[in-house]
Design an enzyme around this catalytic site. Structure first.
Site, PDB file in Angstrom:
ATOM      1  N   GLY A   1       5.346   7.513  -2.274  1.00 45.20           N
ATOM      2  CA  GLY A   1       4.996   6.452  -1.411  1.00 45.20           C
ATOM      3  C   GLY A   1       5.478   6.998   0.091  1.00 45.20           C
ATOM      4  CB  THR A   2       4.299   7.505   3.164  1.00 46.43           C
ATOM      5  OG1 THR A   2       3.540   6.565   3.454  1.00 46.43           O
ATOM      6  CG2 THR A   2       3.858   8.680   2.434  1.00 46.43           C
TER       7      THR A   2
ATOM      8  CB  VAL B   1      -0.878   0.090   1.269  1.00 46.50           C
ATOM      9  CG1 VAL B   1      -1.643   1.422   1.227  1.00 46.50           C
ATOM     10  CG2 VAL B   1      -2.177  -0.983   1.103  1.00 46.50           C
ATOM     11  CB  CYS B   2       3.189   2.788   2.375  1.00 44.92           C
ATOM     12  SG  CYS B   2       2.408   2.173   3.859  1.00 44.92           S
ATOM     13  N   GLY B   3       3.673   2.056  -1.002  1.00 47.42           N
ATOM     14  CA  GLY B   3       4.260   2.592  -1.991  1.00 47.42           C
ATOM     15  C   GLY B   3       3.817   2.481  -3.246  1.00 47.42           C
TER      16      GLY B   3
END
Lengths: 158, 174
Positions: free
Chosen positions: B145-146, A44-46
């Site tokens: 992204g984070t 998800v985060c990337g």
């Protein structure tokens, strides 16, 4: 080879949902951001699709519709879109597999996935910007926004 | 190569040594597990090398996948109006696993904030636009992204989830 700036974007019609198709030429008059990507369900985060999903109001500002395309099936896209709250069409380049990706030079023959390729198409259906990113690298959105901004600026000059 | 747009400025939250020649910027999401992983690494880095760099945090909430990301960012910004940005920032990351909509008032109480002001700032347009401006700056800077890091304005691609990769990025600038 990836289709380049100045080329007319080849038309296609693919499933956006199990019972709905989307035809590129129906979007004439709008700008289109076409995103080919290898597969649904990356972390998800990337995730590139999750990122663009947060940016819809920016695309709207530039009168642009964003569309994702991968070789995943319409059912897979439906589950993915539902799971991640994706609010833009994900098209299934599923049968014949990768046909549209190939048209745009965005198909990876080795692994059978679409490549990570971005296209910005203008209101008349002409590709105005394209970019190929390595499979493992999420290209972000800065390039897309710059291309849309340039289209907007050029429009004002006319 | 992606560059930080706009550069670090007076609207940013910073800690560490603000006179240092190295600036490390993080774009983060309070509900992102990779950011929570990076949080103690950054704390350690600030402890060990805090004299050598300035650390800036910008918000990059992915609201559609993280329902509390925006509220968390607003809470940290609202705490910032009472000079407790970093305290709230730490508290949110340290309690990420248990976050819910009621957490933020508890945190504000724990930090002895003026709760009325906190609630008003949480809902103010200025706070929302601060977070939205951070997000837009991230997009324009090539955040994909984070967490995403920028060191002296250049996107850092060598962070691999380890403390060493962050520390090496700093020492390479020295």
């Amino acid at each position: 080879m990836l289709l380049e700036k100045g080329t007319a974007a080849p038309d296609f019609e693919l499933n956006a949902t199990p019972d709905q198709k989307l035809k590129l030429s129906e979007l004439k008059g709008k700008r289109v951001v076409l995103v080919f990507y290898p597969a649904d369900w990356s972390p998800v985060c990337g995730d590139q699709i999750a990122l663009y999903n947060e940016m819809l109001k920016f695309f709207q500002k530039y009168n642009a519709q964003i569309i994702g395309i991968s070789v995943d099936s319409k059912w897979c896209h439906m589950a993915f879109a539902d799971n991640r709250n994706i609010h833009f069409p994900l098209l299934a380049d599923f049968e014949p597999k990768g046909e549209v990706s190939k048209l745009y030079g965005a198909y990876n023959e080795e692994n059978g996935n679409s490549r990570r390729a971005l296209f910005v198409i203008d209101e008349a259906g002409i590709i105005r910007w394209s970019y190929l990113s390595p499979d493992g690298i999420n290209p972000g959105a800065d390039g897309i926004l710059e291309a849309l901004e340039e289209l907007e600026n050029n429009k004002d000059k006319k | 190569m992606a560059n930080l747009k706009p550069p670090v400025n007076e609207h940013d939250h910073y800690t560490g040594n603000t006179n240092a020649s190295i600036t490390l910027v993080e774009y983060g999401d309070y509900e992102c597990s990779h950011c929570a992983h990076a949080h103690p690494l950054l704390k350690q880095l600030l402890e060990e090398k805090g004299d050598d760099f300035e650390f800036v945090f910008r918000n990059f909430p992915l609201n559609e996948v993280h329902p509390l990301a925006m509220l968390s960012a607003l809470a940290a910004e609202a705490a910032g109006k009472q000079h407790k940005f970093w305290e709230m920032h730490d508290m949110i990351y340290e309690n990420q696993a248990q976050l819910n909509r009621d957490s933020f008032v508890d945190f504000a109480e724990a930090l002895s904030l003026n709760l009325e002001k906190f609630a008003a700032d949480l809902q103010s347009e200025a706070t929302t636009s601060k977070v939205e401006n951070d997000f837009e700056s991230g997009i324009r800077s090539g955040v994909n992204g984070t967490p995403s890091f920028f060191i002296n304005g250049r996107k850092l691609n060598s962070y691999d989830g380890t403390y060493e990769s962050l520390k090496n990025a700093l020492t390479q600038q020295e």
